[in-house]
Scaffold this active site. Structure first.
Site, short mmCIF file in Angstrom:
data_model
loop_
_atom_site.label_atom_id
_atom_site.label_comp_id
_atom_site.label_asym_id
_atom_site.label_seq_id
_atom_site.Cartn_x
_atom_site.Cartn_y
_atom_site.Cartn_z
N PHE A 119 -17.63 -14.23 15.59
CA PHE A 119 -18.26 -14.57 14.32
C PHE A 119 -19.14 -15.79 14.53
O PHE A 119 -19.04 -16.49 15.54
CB PHE A 119 -17.19 -14.87 13.26
CG PHE A 119 -17.09 -13.85 12.16
CD1 PHE A 119 -17.06 -12.50 12.43
CD2 PHE A 119 -17.00 -14.26 10.83
CE1 PHE A 119 -16.95 -11.57 11.42
CE2 PHE A 119 -16.89 -13.33 9.81
CZ PHE A 119 -16.87 -11.98 10.09
N GLN A 240 -22.76 -21.68 -0.57
CA GLN A 240 -23.19 -20.93 0.62
C GLN A 240 -23.96 -19.68 0.21
O GLN A 240 -23.49 -18.88 -0.60
CB GLN A 240 -21.99 -20.51 1.46
CG GLN A 240 -22.38 -19.79 2.73
CD GLN A 240 -21.20 -19.60 3.66
OE1 GLN A 240 -20.45 -18.64 3.54
NE2 GLN A 240 -21.01 -20.55 4.58
N HIS A 242 -25.04 -16.35 1.77
CA HIS A 242 -24.77 -15.50 2.92
C HIS A 242 -26.08 -14.88 3.38
O HIS A 242 -26.84 -14.35 2.56
CB HIS A 242 -23.76 -14.40 2.56
CG HIS A 242 -23.13 -13.75 3.75
ND1 HIS A 242 -23.84 -12.92 4.60
CD2 HIS A 242 -21.87 -13.81 4.25
CE1 HIS A 242 -23.04 -12.50 5.56
NE2 HIS A 242 -21.85 -13.02 5.38
N LEU A 252 -22.54 -7.69 -0.16
CA LEU A 252 -22.34 -8.31 1.14
C LEU A 252 -22.37 -7.30 2.29
O LEU A 252 -21.73 -6.25 2.23
CB LEU A 252 -20.98 -9.03 1.14
CG LEU A 252 -20.53 -9.68 2.45
CD1 LEU A 252 -21.45 -10.83 2.81
CD2 LEU A 252 -19.10 -10.17 2.32
N GLU A 255 -20.70 -10.43 8.26
CA GLU A 255 -21.10 -11.07 9.51
C GLU A 255 -20.54 -10.31 10.71
O GLU A 255 -21.03 -10.45 11.83
CB GLU A 255 -20.58 -12.51 9.50
CG GLU A 255 -21.18 -13.43 10.52
CD GLU A 255 -20.85 -14.88 10.21
OE1 GLU A 255 -20.39 -15.58 11.12
OE2 GLU A 255 -21.04 -15.30 9.05
N ARG A 286 -23.89 -19.89 9.04
CA ARG A 286 -24.53 -19.13 7.97
C ARG A 286 -25.70 -19.86 7.32
O ARG A 286 -26.70 -19.25 6.96
CB ARG A 286 -23.49 -18.76 6.90
CG ARG A 286 -22.56 -17.66 7.36
CD ARG A 286 -21.51 -17.34 6.33
NE ARG A 286 -20.67 -16.24 6.79
CZ ARG A 286 -19.61 -15.80 6.15
NH1 ARG A 286 -19.22 -16.39 5.02
NH2 ARG A 286 -18.90 -14.80 6.62
N HIS A 353 -22.92 -16.63 -2.13
CA HIS A 353 -21.69 -16.02 -1.60
C HIS A 353 -20.43 -16.81 -1.88
O HIS A 353 -19.39 -16.24 -2.21
CB HIS A 353 -21.86 -15.82 -0.09
CG HIS A 353 -20.72 -15.17 0.59
ND1 HIS A 353 -20.21 -13.94 0.22
CD2 HIS A 353 -19.95 -15.57 1.65
CE1 HIS A 353 -19.20 -13.61 1.00
NE2 HIS A 353 -19.01 -14.58 1.87
N ARG A 398 -19.22 -23.38 5.11
CA ARG A 398 -18.02 -22.69 5.60
C ARG A 398 -18.37 -21.73 6.73
O ARG A 398 -19.37 -21.03 6.66
CB ARG A 398 -17.37 -21.90 4.46
CG ARG A 398 -16.20 -21.04 4.93
CD ARG A 398 -15.53 -20.34 3.79
NE ARG A 398 -16.32 -19.30 3.17
CZ ARG A 398 -16.52 -18.08 3.67
NH1 ARG A 398 -16.03 -17.76 4.86
NH2 ARG A 398 -17.23 -17.18 3.01
#
Length: 587
Positions: A119, A240, A242, A252, A255, A286, A353, A398
């Site tokens: 990730f 955040q 995304h 979404l 990732e 991100r 997100h 995050r």
């Protein structure tokens, strides 16, 4: 009117991963536990988490909790509290093995171990090579975790108030939180739920933005309840975006697609992330990837007729990999875009997100309020966990895979502290009628009908203001205009009425109270963003493009009274290891 009153040892508001993990810990210890949820528990937003949960199991590549800690601190742009981050990263393997024993069907390696994928923002050896740390159940990890936790809670006889809406906290003059006033959505009947301890686990406030990945139920209810109870919200400017939401729709795309080897391309067919993150490329943090996409589009290198998105290409992964490891993504792409990613790339664009900010807590989940010249004081009987809380383990940004970890670690930690609190507070305190009446007044205010402004157009306007004035890139002038517009909207909401008689009246009342909650969270976000004169993590100021550790290595605190701002220091000292000092964040 005689109110129904129920009494419990612990009340949990919200039935997502944080709430259910806490409830299970408490019920297994024979506490009497109530969970209030405005949706059926398995429809809570945790069910939408796709990619996985981070833990340094070292099943695929060498790993260490210390490397995980470093990545999380770096990912937070050094605004995360390092004691809480160390605690979370150390606890991660145990938490994942507990999930395995609860029945979560993780994807498996050939040797039977839990499968782990790469990730963004993960590394081995403190930033040197890519790590594979994210424990996955295909691309439906949140779904698997939530269903397993719910089933375990049924076994443990946790009491559920399904489809009840929490209106406001009950608080006495000594500052103790004693439960909540709620009402049943079906009947509209109010109820008082008394509890010696209350845990807010209501999730984020992503619905303040028009385009987002969040469930319609993510309206910041718990955050707004805390604000009305006199608790400030911490770090709300850090929202955040995304990088890979479905373009024009917001849903979404995990990732995990890039973790499996997918990559982003612009309108000229380039893998453009190599320009912005030469080492990590498509697996940069991100905020870095979101800004890169926004810049590519702004500079005319977008895709499609309007050049308003980029493409996520996974065709080279092959049919077997996509069908086995990313089946939900393929299904979603075909449903909402009519595109089979086995054959064509997916159109994506950054979308709201996750809220890094929230209700300030310590690593035991206690809600803490800074008091002048004294350490942070816990609000007795009040706890928060998950996206509604700010521990702060995410700081300014995050890392993917850390949100599921956060809800599990701190849901469990809060429950353990609640058990200690219950040993010392064995009896219910007297219930203050004035606090109950205040909550009921909020409910009755939305019984009014008439010819005033309707709720839904105001909600649409609020979300457009946030999208236009507090997006990926921000300036003081644009945000000040946004604050002014929000203040006008706040006054209009005060005089709004329920006009849509085609829907159930109780549902209409909930949407009206949700709008009030969204308004408070939106104002907290905009005021906090306007106040922070630097660029850090997800907060990117065009007029202050550099990170400023000398002036701004601190947490923001927004209070509802006069929309005032205050600040407190970042906890830079870990529990057992040396601190990671701030340095330039590159991928």
């Amino acid at each position: 009117m005689k109110l129904t009153t129920r009494k419990f040892d612990a009340l949990i508001i919200g039935a997502g991963g944080a709430g259910l993990r806490a409830a299970l810990q408490l019920s297994n210890a024979d506490a009497r536990v109530a969970v209030v949820s405005k949706v059926f528990p398995t429809r809570s937003h945790t069910v939408a988490a796709q990619g996985g949960v981070n833990a340094a199991l070292a099943n695929v590549l060498p790993d260490s909790w210390h490397w995980h800690m470093f990545d999380t601190i770096k990912g937070s742009d050094y605004l995360g509290d390092q004691d809480a981050i160390e605690y979370m990263c150390r606890a991660a393997p145990k938490v994942v093995y507990e999930l395995e024993h609860f029945g979560v069907p993780f994807s498996r390696l050939d040797n039977g171990g839990i499968y782990q994928r790469a990730f963004g923002g993960q590394s081995q050896n403190f930033g040197k090579e890519q790590a594979a740390r994210t424990c996955a159940a295909a691309d439906r990890t949140g779904h698997a975790i939530l269903h397993s936790l719910y089933q375990q809670n049924l076994r443990a006889r946790t009491h559920f108030f399904d489809e009840y809406f929490a209106i406001d906290l009950i608080k006495d003059e000594a500052g103790y939180v004693l439960g909540v006033v709620a009402f049943e959505i079906l009947s509209g009947e109010p109820i008082v739920i008394e509890a010696k301890t209350t845990l807010i686990a209501t999730g984020g406030a992503g619905q303040i933005f028009r385009t987002n990945t969040n469930a319609l139920s993510n309206t910041g209810d718990g955050m707004a309840m805390a604000l009305r109870a006199g608790v400030p919200l911490e770090d709300m400017e850090f929202v955040q975006f995304h990088p890979t939401g479905i373009a024009g729709r917001g849903m979404l795309i995990t990732e995990g697609v890039r973790g499996e080897g997918g990559f982003l391309i612009n309108g000229e067919g380039e893998r453009f992330m190599e320009r912005y993150a030469p080492q990590a490329k498509d697996l940069a943090s991100r905020d870095v990837v979101s800004r890169a996409i926004a810049i590519e589009i702004r500079e005319g290198r977008g895709c499609g007729k309007n050049k308003d998105h980029v493409l996520l290409d996974m065709r080279h992964l092959g049919t077997d990999t996509i069908m086995k490891k990313l089946p939900g993504i393929r299904e979603m792409s075909m449903t909402f875009l009519g595109v089979d990613p086995i054959e064509k790339p997916i159109a994506v664009f950054p979308t709201c997100h996750y809220s890094m900010g929230g209700i300030p807590t310590n690593r035991d989940g206690q809600v803490v309020v800074p008091v002048k010249d004294t350490p942070e004081d816990p609000v007795p009987g009040l706890y928060a966990a998950g996206e509604a809380a700010c521990v702060s383990v995410h700081g300014a940004n995050r890392l993917g895979g850390n949100s599921l970890l956060d809800i599990l670690v701190f849901g469990r930690a809060a429950a353990n502290h609640i058990l200690d609190f219950l040993k010392e507070n064995r009896y219910h305190r007297p219930l203050p009628q004035a606090s109950v009446d205040q909550a009921l007044e909020r409910l009755s205010r939305w019984e009014r009908k008439g010819d005033g402004e309707a709720v839904e157009p105001l909600r649409r306007e609020l979300r457009k203001v946030m999208e236009d004035h507090c997006g990926v890139f921000r300036t003081a002038e644009v945000m000040q205009e946004g604050v002014d517009k929000l203040r006008v909207l706040r006054e209009r909401i005060e005089n709004a009425v329920i006009r849509d008689h085609t829907q159930t009246f109780n549902t209409a009342r909930i949407e009206a109270m949700e709008l009030e909650n969204l308004m408070d969270c939106a104002m907290a976000t905009m005021c906090s963003a306007l106040g922070r004169e630097e660029s850090r993590g997800a907060h990117s100021r065009v007029d202050f493009p550099e990170r400023d550790d000398e002036r701004w290595l601190k947490h923001s605190l927004y209070s509802l009274l006069d929309d005032s701002m205050d600040y407190k220091p970042v906890r830079t000292q870990p529990v057992t290891v040396e601190s990671f000092p701030p340095k330039k964040r590159v991928y």
